[in-house]
Motif scaffolding. Structure first.
Motif, PDB file in Angstrom:
ATOM      1  N   UNK A 155     -98.425 -10.013 -28.396  1.00  0.00           N
ATOM      2  CA  UNK A 155     -97.925  -8.649 -28.559  1.00  0.00           C
ATOM      3  C   UNK A 155     -99.082  -7.682 -28.758  1.00  0.00           C
ATOM      4  N   UNK A 156    -100.096  -8.095 -29.527  1.00  0.00           N
ATOM      5  CA  UNK A 156    -101.268  -7.240 -29.748  1.00  0.00           C
ATOM      6  C   UNK A 156    -101.955  -6.891 -28.430  1.00  0.00           C
ATOM      7  N   UNK A 157    -102.132  -7.901 -27.580  1.00  0.00           N
ATOM      8  CA  UNK A 157    -102.750  -7.652 -26.271  1.00  0.00           C
ATOM      9  C   UNK A 157    -101.897  -6.711 -25.426  1.00  0.00           C
ATOM     10  N   UNK A 158    -100.582  -6.897 -25.496  1.00  0.00           N
ATOM     11  CA  UNK A 158     -99.682  -6.036 -24.728  1.00  0.00           C
ATOM     12  C   UNK A 158     -99.734  -4.592 -25.235  1.00  0.00           C
ATOM     13  N   UNK A 159     -99.765  -4.428 -26.562  1.00  0.00           N
ATOM     14  CA  UNK A 159     -99.830  -3.088 -27.145  1.00  0.00           C
ATOM     15  C   UNK A 159    -101.107  -2.360 -26.718  1.00  0.00           C
ATOM     16  N   UNK A 160    -102.223  -3.085 -26.712  1.00  0.00           N
ATOM     17  CA  UNK A 160    -103.475  -2.457 -26.326  1.00  0.00           C
ATOM     18  C   UNK A 160    -103.481  -2.121 -24.835  1.00  0.00           C
ATOM     19  N   UNK A 161    -102.959  -3.026 -24.015  1.00  0.00           N
ATOM     20  CA  UNK A 161    -102.940  -2.766 -22.568  1.00  0.00           C
ATOM     21  C   UNK A 161    -102.000  -1.616 -22.219  1.00  0.00           C
ATOM     22  N   UNK A 162    -100.949  -1.412 -23.024  1.00  0.00           N
ATOM     23  CA  UNK A 162    -100.012  -0.314 -22.783  1.00  0.00           C
ATOM     24  C   UNK A 162    -100.527   1.005 -23.358  1.00  0.00           C
ATOM     25  N   UNK A 163    -101.663   0.960 -24.089  1.00  0.00           N
ATOM     26  CA  UNK A 163    -102.207   2.182 -24.666  1.00  0.00           C
ATOM     27  C   UNK A 163    -101.514   2.635 -25.930  1.00  0.00           C
ATOM     28  N   UNK A 164    -100.896   1.678 -26.656  1.00  0.00           N
ATOM     29  CA  UNK A 164    -100.177   2.026 -27.884  1.00  0.00           C
ATOM     30  C   UNK A 164    -101.030   1.835 -29.134  1.00  0.00           C
ATOM     31  N   UNK A 165    -102.077   1.019 -29.049  1.00  0.00           N
ATOM     32  CA  UNK A 165    -103.006   0.843 -30.164  1.00  0.00           C
ATOM     33  C   UNK A 165    -104.430   0.860 -29.624  1.00  0.00           C
ATOM     34  N   UNK A 166    -105.372   1.059 -30.567  1.00  0.00           N
ATOM     35  CA  UNK A 166    -106.779   1.119 -30.158  1.00  0.00           C
ATOM     36  C   UNK A 166    -107.435  -0.263 -30.115  1.00  0.00           C
ATOM     37  N   UNK A 167    -106.983  -1.166 -30.986  1.00  0.00           N
ATOM     38  CA  UNK A 167    -107.694  -2.438 -31.114  1.00  0.00           C
ATOM     39  C   UNK A 167    -106.708  -3.570 -31.383  1.00  0.00           C
ATOM     40  N   UNK A 168    -106.689  -4.564 -30.500  1.00  0.00           N
ATOM     41  CA  UNK A 168    -105.755  -5.680 -30.633  1.00  0.00           C
ATOM     42  C   UNK A 168    -106.100  -6.555 -31.830  1.00  0.00           C
ATOM     43  N   UNK A 169    -107.399  -6.740 -32.110  1.00  0.00           N
ATOM     44  CA  UNK A 169    -107.812  -7.579 -33.239  1.00  0.00           C
ATOM     45  C   UNK A 169    -107.316  -6.996 -34.557  1.00  0.00           C
ATOM     46  N   UNK A 170    -107.428  -5.670 -34.702  1.00  0.00           N
ATOM     47  CA  UNK A 170    -106.947  -5.021 -35.929  1.00  0.00           C
ATOM     48  C   UNK A 170    -105.447  -5.263 -36.111  1.00  0.00           C
ATOM     49  N   UNK A 171    -104.694  -5.200 -35.005  1.00  0.00           N
ATOM     50  CA  UNK A 171    -103.250  -5.438 -35.089  1.00  0.00           C
ATOM     51  C   UNK A 171    -102.979  -6.871 -35.510  1.00  0.00           C
TER      52      UNK A 171
END
Length: 384
Positions: free
Chosen positions: A59-75
């Protein structure tokens, strides 16, 4: 000299302090920045679809690829601290680029998606589809209403939007058949408060869209004539030819294991119906059609449909119009919801001289032109 030394020490300490402060400030600014929203204004609403079994890392990778978060690791780190993995609910969530990572995680922790994922695999009959949809947990879905609409298309409020539903009415006998085969198998995103009417509309619309996009009606007109002695239906010949292609596709769907065999099986059934004087005399001899006939006459108590036959097909539900050992040509309706690959094979079957096929133990299919060749295949592949 001592005063110069102490002054130098003080300056060194001050410089070191400034350096440490700068490093800490930079680190803090960097860390806090990755947790901040992508957009500071109103932002954009973007749906996030979570599938069954997905992890927070995915989900973190998807959020970052969709432009919803800045950093997947932080999520990943923050969601692990907040225990998101144990609260994930499959579905679609409407997120906004103005949301912080913490706000997104809090929303997902509530486990209240805007839409639910409804997977409908190919090869199911209406009763099985109803079970699949009901199991998802739509708050306003009624299995009873779904079956009422699907089994009695004339009672569906939106029937006029779908001309092919007219093919379910036999105008000779005034028999009303079901929507079997017309509820397209796919993975749907249904609003949490979606009703049976909503779900039926979504599936019929998807069927129409696939027909239009792939020109299946045009191919059916060219390759699937109205069968000999076919009863009249309350639809145009174009719709009827498409409907018969769906019937063929449903038989293919239940017979085939490997995609490479769909076209070949479709060709065999087509030949049996449309080539006069062949050895099969127009009988399709489809075991799945008999399974459908049996389970329609006597629905299994445990909902286990499609159990293999325990006798010759002609000896089971012999009086049923779906038994293609005892009734010629196409059955009156499809027997399941076929996928697009089966529909494509049925709408334009390849030409061949084959009238028989046999499923080998490994699931692959061999073909034969005559009954004698078919019997030899049985000896070669099933008797050893």
């Amino acid at each position: 000299m001592k005063r110069r030394g102490s002054r130098a020490a003080i300056i060194a300490v001050l410089l070191l302090g400034i350096l440490i402060f700068g490093v800490v400030y930079f680190a803090w600014s960097t860390v806090t920045a990755v947790f901040q929203p992508v957009d500071s204004g109103q932002g954009r609403t973007i749906p996030l679809v979570i599938q069954n079994g997905e992890s927070t890392s995915q989900i973190a990778d998807q959020l970052q690829s969709e432009g919803l978060i800045r950093n997947a690791l932080a999520f990943r780190l923050w969601s692990r601290l907040k225990g998101l993995d144990t609260h994930l609910q499959a579905g679609a969530y409407n997120l906004n680029t103005s949301m912080t990572i913490d706000a997104i995680i809090n929303l997902l922790l509530q486990a209240q998606p805007d839409e639910l994922v409804v997977p409908v695999p190919p090869g199911l009959r209406i009763e099985q589809i109803a079970q699949r949809v009901a199991a998802v947990g739509l708050t306003k879905f009624s299995t009873q209403d779904f079956l009422k609409y699907a089994e009695h298309p004339n009672q569906f409020p939106d029937k006029s939007k779908y001309p092919i539903l007219g093919c379910t009415l036999d105008t000779n006998t005034h028999t009303q058949y079901s929507m079997e085969g017309l509820l397209f198998p796919d993975t749907y995103l249904v609003p949490v408060d979606g009703t049976a009417r909503d779900v039926v509309n979504m599936m019929l619309t998807e069927f129409n869209d696939k027909v239009s996009q792939q020109h299946l009606d045009t191919f059916a007109q060219q390759h699937v004539p109205v069968a000999p002695n076919a009863p009249k239906r309350n639809c145009s010949s174009k719709e009827y030819q498409l409907y018969q292609a769906v019937i063929l596709a449903s038989l293919v769907e239940r017979e085939v294991v490997f995609d490479s065999d769909r076209a070949g099986v479709a060709s065999v059934y087509w030949n049996r119906v449309y080539i006069a004087g062949n050895q099969t005399a127009g009988f399709l001899g489809s075991d799945p059609s008999v399974e459908y006939a049996r389970d329609t006459q006597n629905p299994p108590q445990n909902s286990k449909y499609w159990v293999d036959l325990n006798d010759f097909g002609k000896n089971i539900a012999a009086d049923s119009v779906w038994n293609t050992y005892t009734h010629k040509y196409w059955p009156p309706t499809p027997i399941c919801s076929p996928q697009l690959l089966s529909l494509e094979a049925a709408a334009s079957p390849p030409r061949s001289d084959n009238f028989y096929f046999l499923g080998k133990k490994d699931g692959h299919i061999v073909y034969a032109k005559t009954y004698a060749e078919f019997q030899q295949d049985v000896q070669n592949y099933l008797k050893h």
